[in-house]
Enzyme design. Structure first.
Site, short mmCIF file in Angstrom:
data_model
loop_
_atom_site.label_atom_id
_atom_site.label_comp_id
_atom_site.label_asym_id
_atom_site.label_seq_id
_atom_site.Cartn_x
_atom_site.Cartn_y
_atom_site.Cartn_z
N LYS A 180 31.78 42.25 54.51
CA LYS A 180 32.73 43.04 54.30
C LYS A 180 32.75 43.27 52.79
CE LYS A 180 36.49 43.68 52.74
NZ LYS A 180 36.96 44.61 51.59
N GLU A 255 32.75 32.10 44.64
CA GLU A 255 32.48 32.31 43.27
C GLU A 255 33.32 33.14 42.62
OE1 GLU A 255 28.32 34.00 43.45
OE2 GLU A 255 27.45 32.18 43.86
N CYS A 288 31.31 38.66 35.48
CA CYS A 288 32.24 37.61 35.66
C CYS A 288 31.93 36.39 34.58
CB CYS A 288 32.21 36.76 36.98
SG CYS A 288 30.29 36.73 37.55
N GLU A 386 41.97 36.36 33.11
CA GLU A 386 40.83 37.19 33.17
C GLU A 386 41.03 38.50 33.14
OE1 GLU A 386 38.53 37.37 36.72
OE2 GLU A 386 36.59 37.15 35.84
P1 NAD Z 1 39.14 40.69 44.49
O1 NAD Z 1 39.32 39.50 44.99
O2 NAD Z 1 40.35 41.67 44.57
O3 NAD Z 1 38.19 41.51 45.96
C1 NAD Z 1 36.99 40.64 46.26
C2 NAD Z 1 36.83 41.15 47.74
O4 NAD Z 1 37.59 40.55 48.39
C3 NAD Z 1 36.96 42.52 48.01
O5 NAD Z 1 35.66 43.02 49.03
C4 NAD Z 1 38.14 42.75 48.55
O6 NAD Z 1 38.30 43.89 49.67
C5 NAD Z 1 38.46 41.25 49.51
N1 NAD Z 1 39.73 40.67 49.49
C6 NAD Z 1 40.99 41.24 49.12
N2 NAD Z 1 41.93 40.68 49.45
C7 NAD Z 1 41.59 39.85 50.64
C8 NAD Z 1 42.05 38.96 51.57
N3 NAD Z 1 43.36 38.69 51.50
N4 NAD Z 1 41.44 38.38 52.41
C9 NAD Z 1 39.97 38.54 52.58
N5 NAD Z 1 39.21 39.44 51.53
C10 NAD Z 1 40.03 40.34 50.72
O7 NAD Z 1 38.21 40.89 43.52
P2 NAD Z 1 37.49 42.17 42.76
O8 NAD Z 1 38.62 42.84 41.82
O9 NAD Z 1 36.72 42.92 43.77
O10 NAD Z 1 36.35 41.71 41.97
C11 NAD Z 1 36.82 41.06 40.62
C12 NAD Z 1 36.48 39.44 40.64
O11 NAD Z 1 35.56 39.22 41.10
C13 NAD Z 1 36.87 38.79 39.35
O12 NAD Z 1 37.68 37.98 39.25
C14 NAD Z 1 35.53 38.63 38.86
O13 NAD Z 1 35.30 37.42 37.92
C15 NAD Z 1 34.86 37.93 40.22
N6 NAD Z 1 33.43 37.65 40.10
C16 NAD Z 1 32.94 36.76 40.27
C17 NAD Z 1 31.64 36.48 40.51
C18 NAD Z 1 30.84 35.38 40.40
O14 NAD Z 1 29.73 34.84 40.54
N7 NAD Z 1 31.51 34.14 39.99
C19 NAD Z 1 30.72 37.64 40.24
C20 NAD Z 1 31.31 38.93 40.50
C21 NAD Z 1 32.68 38.98 40.09
#
Ligand code: NAD
Length: 487
Positions: A180, A255, A288, A386
Site C-alpha cells: 500500500k 521504520e 527521515c 520532527e
Molecule cells: P504517514 O505515517 O502519514 O504515512 C505513511 C504510510 O502510512 C502511507 O502509505 C499512509 O497512507 C499510511 N497510513 C496512514 N494512516 C494509516 C493507518 N491508520 N493505517 C495504516 N496505514 C496508514 O507518514 P508520511 O507522512 O507518509 O511519511 C513521513 C514519515 O515517514 C516521517 O515521519 C519520516 O521520518 C518517516 N520515514 C521514516 C523512514 C525510516 O527509514 N525510518 C524513511 C522514510 C520516512
C-alpha cells in the site's frame, strides 16, 4: 480512464491484484508538487479490495514458497534488471510525483531500488545460513522459512526506493506481498507492478492496493490473513498500526521518524562540517535521517554559522527536473502548511531565524526556503518534533557531557552525525549516543549488509542483510538427535 500518460509511458491507475488490474468505484486525485499539474485519478481501495489482495497473496504463497531461494532469485534477478533498464522513466515519474531531484533519482535512488531487489535475492541464496551446532550430541540446524503474506506500507519521500527495501527481502524470503504505497505518490508502484509481470513473478505473489491511509491502510493492517506488517512512516500512524496488529498479534517492523543530532566538536574540520550540514537539506529536508538539530561547540559556532550560511545561500531552489537544482518543492500543500506552522510558531516564541523562514515567493507553490533557527528555546516544539522539511535548528554546547545530553534529549533515536578531527574524541561521543545509525565525518553511507533502524520511538526492529530475513521469515531451529535412526 484506466491509464494516464506520464513521461511518455502509460501508468495504470487501478490496483494490481492476483495478476490483474482491478478498479474501485471511488478514486483519489494525484497531482505533481512541482506545479500542481494533474497526474491521474487512482483507484481508492476499501476493505473489499484489500481483502481480495490478501486472499490472492495467500493463495499464491505455497507455489512461491516451493520455488526456494534459487527459483525465486532467478525471477528477482530479472526484476532488478528490468528496474535498471527503466531507470530513466522511473526517475522521471518519481520526480513528477514527489518533487525529488531528477538527477538524484537517475544516479542514486533508482539504481538503489534495483540493488534492493538483487541484493536480498543473492543474500537468500548465498549468505543466509548459520553454522550448525551441537548440544549433547544433538545437532541444531537453523533455517529461515517463508512466513506467509507480508503487508508493506510506505511513505512518499522516496516511494520506490523504500518500497523495494521491503519488497526485496519479503519476496526473497518466500513471502507474498500486498503493498500500500502513500496516497500522494502512487505512480512508481503501479509501473513496478507491470515490471513484476515481465519478470515472470506469478500472479498473486505481488499485489498493490492504492488508497488513503485511514481507509486502505487501516483495512490492510487489521486483516487477520497477514503474517507480517512492515511500515515506514510517522510515529502517530505507527501507533495506530500497532493497535490494529495487536488484535491478530501480527509481527510488526517499524521504520519511523527522527530528530537526529548533528554534532560538530570543537576540533572539527569546518569545511567538512559545513558541507555535511548543507546535505541535511537534501530532498527539501524530507529525509527521515536528516541531522536537523545542529549542535556546535561554542568555540567555533560563529565561524560555523558564517560558513554554513554562505554555503546555503548558494543552493539553487527550483524545478527538480533541472540538472543544476539542489532543492525542489515540498510534497503537498498539507505538508507545506505543517512546515510553515512550525516556523510561524517558533517566530511567535521569539526564535532567531538566521535565514529562510518563509516560502520562496519567486517560485510560489510548494517551495519553502532552506531555514535555520538559531538557539530556539529549550523544550520548544521546533527542537522536539520532527518537521520533515528544510528547517534546521542550531544550538551551542560548552562540553561533551552537555552535547550528549542535548543529543539524546528527544524521543527519537534514528541517526546521528558527529564531525570531529580526533578519533578518540569522536569515539567518546559515538559510544554514548542513542541512535540506530551514526555517521562520523560523513553522511548517508548505507550498505545493504548493515543493520538499519531506529532506537526509542524511531522504530521497532532492524533491516539489512540477515536482519531483514529475521523479520520476514519464520526462523526455525531443527534439533536432530544422534539416536533412533534405522537407515
Ligand atoms: P504517514 O505515517 O502519514 O504515512 C505513511 C504510510 O502510512 C502511507 O502509505 C499512509 O497512507 C499510511 N497510513 C496512514 N494512516 C494509516 C493507518 N491508520 N493505517 C495504516 N496505514 C496508514 O507518514 P508520511 O507522512 O507518509 O511519511 C513521513 C514519515 O515517514 C516521517 O515521519 C519520516 O521520518 C518517516 N520515514 C521514516 C523512514 C525510516 O527509514 N525510518 C524513511 C522514510 C520516512
Amino acid at each position: 480512464m484506466d491509464t494516464v500518460e506520464i513521461a511518455g509511458v502509460l501508468i495504470d491507475t487501478r490496483h494490481y491484484i492476483d495478476g490483474h488490474r482491478v478498479a474501485s468505484v471511488e478514486t483519489f486525485e494525484n497531482t505533481s508538487p512541482i506545479d500542481g499539474s494533474f497526474l491521474g485519478n487512482f483507484s481508492r481501495a476499501g476493505a473489499s479490495e484489500v481483502n481480495a489482495a490478501v486472499v490472492a497473496a495467500k493463495t499464491a504463497f505455497p507455489e512461491w514458497r516451493e520455488l526456494g531461494p534459487r527459483g525465486r532469485g532467478d525471477k528477482l534477478e530479472k526484476l532488478a534488471t528490468l528496474i535498471e533498464e527503466n531507470i530513466e522513466v522511473l526517475s522521471q515519474i518519481e520526480t513528477l510525483d514527489n518533487g525529488s531531484l531528477l538527477r538524484s533519482n537517475r544516479r542514486g535512488v533508482m539504481p538503489r531500488a534495483a540493488a534492493n531487489i538483487r541484493f536480498f535475492a543473492d543474500w537468500a541464496i548465498k549468505e543466509l545460513k548459520h553454522d550448525a551446532f551441537e548440544t549433547r550430541g544433538h545437532v541444531n540446524h537453523i533455517s529461515w522459512d517463508p512466513s506467509g503474506v507480508a503487508a508493506l506500507i510506505t511513505p512518499w519521500n522516496a516511494p520506490l526506493m523504500l518500497a523495494t527495501w521491503k519488497i526485496g527481502p519479503a519476496l526473497a524470503a518466500g513471502d507474498t506481498v500486498v503493498l500500500k504505497p502513500a496516497e500522494w505518490t502512487p505512480l512508481t508502484a503501479s509501473f513496478f507492478a507491470d515490471l513484476t509481470i515481465k519478470a515472470g513473478i506469478p500472479a498473486g505473489v505481488f499485489n498493490v492496493v492504492f488508497g488513503i491511509g485511514t481507509e486502505a491502510g487501516a483495512a490492510l493492517t487489521q486483516h487477520p490473513g497477514l503474517s507480517r506488517i512492515s511500515f515506514t512512516g510517522s510515529v502517530p500512524t505507527a501507533k495506530k498500526i500497532a493497535r490494529a496488529a495487536a488484535e491478530n498479534l501480527t509481527p510488526v517492523n517499524f521504520e519511523l521518524g527522527g530528530k537526529s543530532p548533528f554534532i560538530v566538536l570543537g576540533d572539527a574540520d569546518l569545511e567538512l562540517a559545513t558541507d555535511l550540514a548543507v546535505e541535511q537539506y537534501d530532498n527539501a529536508g524530507q529525509v527521515c535521517l536528516s541531522g536537523t538539530r545542529i549542535l556546535v561547540h561554542e568555540s567555533i559556532s560563529n565561524e560555523f554559522s558564517r560558513i554554513f550560511s554562505e554555503k546555503t545561500k548558494k543552493l539553487i531552489h527550483g524545478d527538480p527536473r533541472n540538472e543544476s537544482t539542489n532543492m525542489g518543492p515540498q510534497i503537498h500543500q498539507d505538508h507545506f502548511n505543517r512546515i510553515a506552522g512550525f516556523v510561524a510558531r517558533a517566530k511567535d516564541e521569539g526564535a532567531n531565524i538566521v535565514f529562510g523562514g518563509s516560502p520562496n515567493l519567486e517560485l510560489g507553490g510548494l517551495y519553502f526556503r532552506p531555514t535555520l533557527v538559531m538557539q530556539p528555546k529549550n523544550g520548544s516544539e521546533i527542537l522536539t518534533h520532527e518537521i520533515f522539511g528544510p528547517v534546521l535548528c542550531m544550538q551551542t554546547f560548552s562540553n561533551d557531557e552537555e552535547a550528549l545530553t542535548m543529543a539524546n534529549s528527544t524521543e527519537f533515536g534514528l541517526a546521528a552525525v558527529v564531525v570531529s578531527g580526533n578519533h578518540e574524541h569522536a569515539e567518546k561521543i559515538t559510544k554514548n549516543l542513542v541512535a540506530g545509525t551514526i555517521w562520523v565525518n560523513c553522511f548517508f553511507v548505507r550498505d545493504l549488509k548493515a543493520p538499519f533502524g531506529g532506537s526509542k520511538k524511531s522504530g521497532i526492529g532492524r533491516d539489512g542483510g540477515t536482519w531483514s530475513f529475521d523479520f520476514y521469515a519464520d526462523v526455525k531451529n531443527t534439533v536432530i538427535a544422534p539416536n533412533g535412526w534405522k537407515d
